[in-house]
Design an enzyme around this catalytic site. Sequence first.
Site, PDB file in Angstrom:
ATOM      1  N   SER A 123       7.966 101.311  90.418  1.00  0.00           N
ATOM      2  CA  SER A 123       9.359 101.536  90.779  1.00  0.00           C
ATOM      3  C   SER A 123      10.063 102.563  89.891  1.00  0.00           C
ATOM      4  O   SER A 123      11.078 103.138  90.290  1.00  0.00           O
ATOM      5  CB  SER A 123      10.132 100.220  90.743  1.00  0.00           C
ATOM      6  OG  SER A 123       9.964  99.575  89.488  1.00  0.00           O
ATOM      7  N   ASP A 235       2.770  94.939  85.132  1.00  0.00           N
ATOM      8  CA  ASP A 235       1.654  94.205  84.521  1.00  0.00           C
ATOM      9  C   ASP A 235       2.105  93.517  83.237  1.00  0.00           C
ATOM     10  O   ASP A 235       1.841  92.327  83.021  1.00  0.00           O
ATOM     11  CB  ASP A 235       0.501  95.170  84.211  1.00  0.00           C
ATOM     12  CG  ASP A 235       0.035  95.934  85.424  1.00  0.00           C
ATOM     13  OD1 ASP A 235      -1.001  95.568  85.993  1.00  0.00           O
ATOM     14  OD2 ASP A 235       0.715  96.902  85.814  1.00  0.00           O
ATOM     15  N   HIS A 384      15.573  99.752  85.386  1.00  0.00           N
ATOM     16  CA  HIS A 384      15.219 101.077  85.905  1.00  0.00           C
ATOM     17  C   HIS A 384      16.168 102.144  85.380  1.00  0.00           C
ATOM     18  O   HIS A 384      17.221 101.823  84.813  1.00  0.00           O
ATOM     19  CB  HIS A 384      15.224 101.049  87.436  1.00  0.00           C
ATOM     20  CG  HIS A 384      14.222 100.098  88.011  1.00  0.00           C
ATOM     21  ND1 HIS A 384      14.564  98.801  88.381  1.00  0.00           N
ATOM     22  CD2 HIS A 384      12.900 100.231  88.258  1.00  0.00           C
ATOM     23  CE1 HIS A 384      13.476  98.188  88.826  1.00  0.00           C
ATOM     24  NE2 HIS A 384      12.460  99.037  88.761  1.00  0.00           N
TER      25      HIS A 384
END
Length: 445
Positions: A123, A235, A384
Site C-alpha cells: 500500500s 509482514d 501511510h
Amino acid sequence: MAGSTIRFSPLGKSNIAVAVVAVLLVLVGKIGTTTAQPSWEINEQRANQVLNQIILDDPTVIKVFIQGSKTSDEYGDLFQDKIKKPFPCRFSHKNPKRSKHPPQSVNRLRPGDIKVVGGIGDSITSGVGATCLSVATAKREDRGYSFTAGGLETWRTVTTVANLLKIFNRKLRGYSTGTGNFKSKQAGLNVAIKFALDDDLDLQAKFLVSKMKKDRKINFENDWKLVFIMIGHNDVCAYQCSDPTGQSRDTHKANIKAAVDYLVQNMPRVFIAIISMIDTTLLARQPNTEACKIITRKIVCPCLEKTGNLPQDLVDMSAVVRDYQQAEIEVTELDEYQNNNTFTVEWMPFAQAFNGPTNIGDPENPKIVELFTNSSITAPDCTHLNQRGMGLAGRLLWNNLLEPVGKKSASLNMHPKFKCPTIYRPFLFTKKNSNVTNYLTNLFG
C-alpha cells in the site's frame, strides 16, 4: 510457492474459520480448484474482521473512524508546497537528456533512456491515503501520487520519480494517472497491492510482465524499463511476531529474490530498484491521533501490541526491520545479478532515515522529531504517506538513483536538493559504474 501457506496474525484467529469453510467447500465440490488464496486477500480479511470486532465492542469508535481528530484546515500541509524554482539540472549537447542511440548496457543509462516505469509492492507504493482526510477514506489507492510511478500533474506539485523522468523523456510510459486498484487503467504499471505480503511479489511480477506486454506503445524487447520493488511492511506489522520463522529475514530475502528472478528472466532491459522498507514503528513514534491509537495499531499493526509493553515492542520491531533491510541488500549483492549488461538490481536506502531506536531509552532521531513538530508526512491513519510525504520520498528516491552505490544517502532532509546527471557522471548509478574507473570506461568506452 511461498504464498501457499495460510497465515494468522495475533488478532486474526477468526481466519481459522475461513480456512475451515474453504476446506469444506472443496470437499463437497463447490470450489473447482485448491489454489491457495493470495496472502493480500487473507490479510485484508484479517483487517476487516478486527475492525468489525472493534466496532462491535465499542460502537462509538465508528465516529473516530469516520471523522478522525483533524479537520481539513488542520490538514493544510497535506500537499507539498509548489516548487517555483526552475528545474536545476542543465542539459547541452555534451550532457543530453537521453542518449543519441538506445544504450546497449544498463550501466550507460541516462534518465531519458528510461522509456517505461513500473512498480510492485504494497500500500505504500500503491499510494493508499495520499489525499485522504480521515481513517475511513485512507483505504483509497491514490496511485497517481505514488512517489515511484505516480504521474499526475507535474514534478512541481507532485514530485515523483515518474514525473521527474518525464522532464527527460516526455514519451515515458507506465506511470499512474489516478485512483484505482492494481488492475485498473489508471494504475498504469504500478501494480502494487494494498495488504500485500512479500510472498505476493512473485504473482505481482508476473502480472506486471503480462500488463506491460499488452501495451502496444511499449517495445517490450528493446525499451529500457525502471521497476521499483518495496515490500515487507505488512509482514512485520501483522505476522512476524506470531510467526518469526515463516516471516524471517531469510524468507523476506527468498520472496524478493523469486520476484527479481522472474523479472530478469522475462523482462528484457530492466533496471530494478529495491527500495528499503520504512520502519513500521514510525506508526507509533509520531504524535498519534485517537484514531491511530484505537484503530490503526490493532488493524494494521497488531505486532505493536504483542506484549502490551509498547517501548519493548517498538525496539523489537525496529530490530526486525533492520534485519529485513539487510536481507534486501543481500538480494542486490547476489553473484547471479552481477556483470550482466541487460539488467541490474540496486538497493535504494533513503527510507533508512526513518529507522527507530533498537534499545529502550535510546533517543529518537532529532530530524524525525523536528519533522513531526513542524509538519506531517503521514496520512490520517499514521501508517501511510500523505501527498507531502510522497513528494519528499520522490525527491529522496530520485537522488538515490543518481548517487553512487556505497554513497547513496539515507539522511532526513525535508527539502533535499535535486541530484543531477553531469557531463562526467550522466548515468543512473549501478554497482559496476559506481567505481570511477569503471564509470569512465562506460562513459568513453
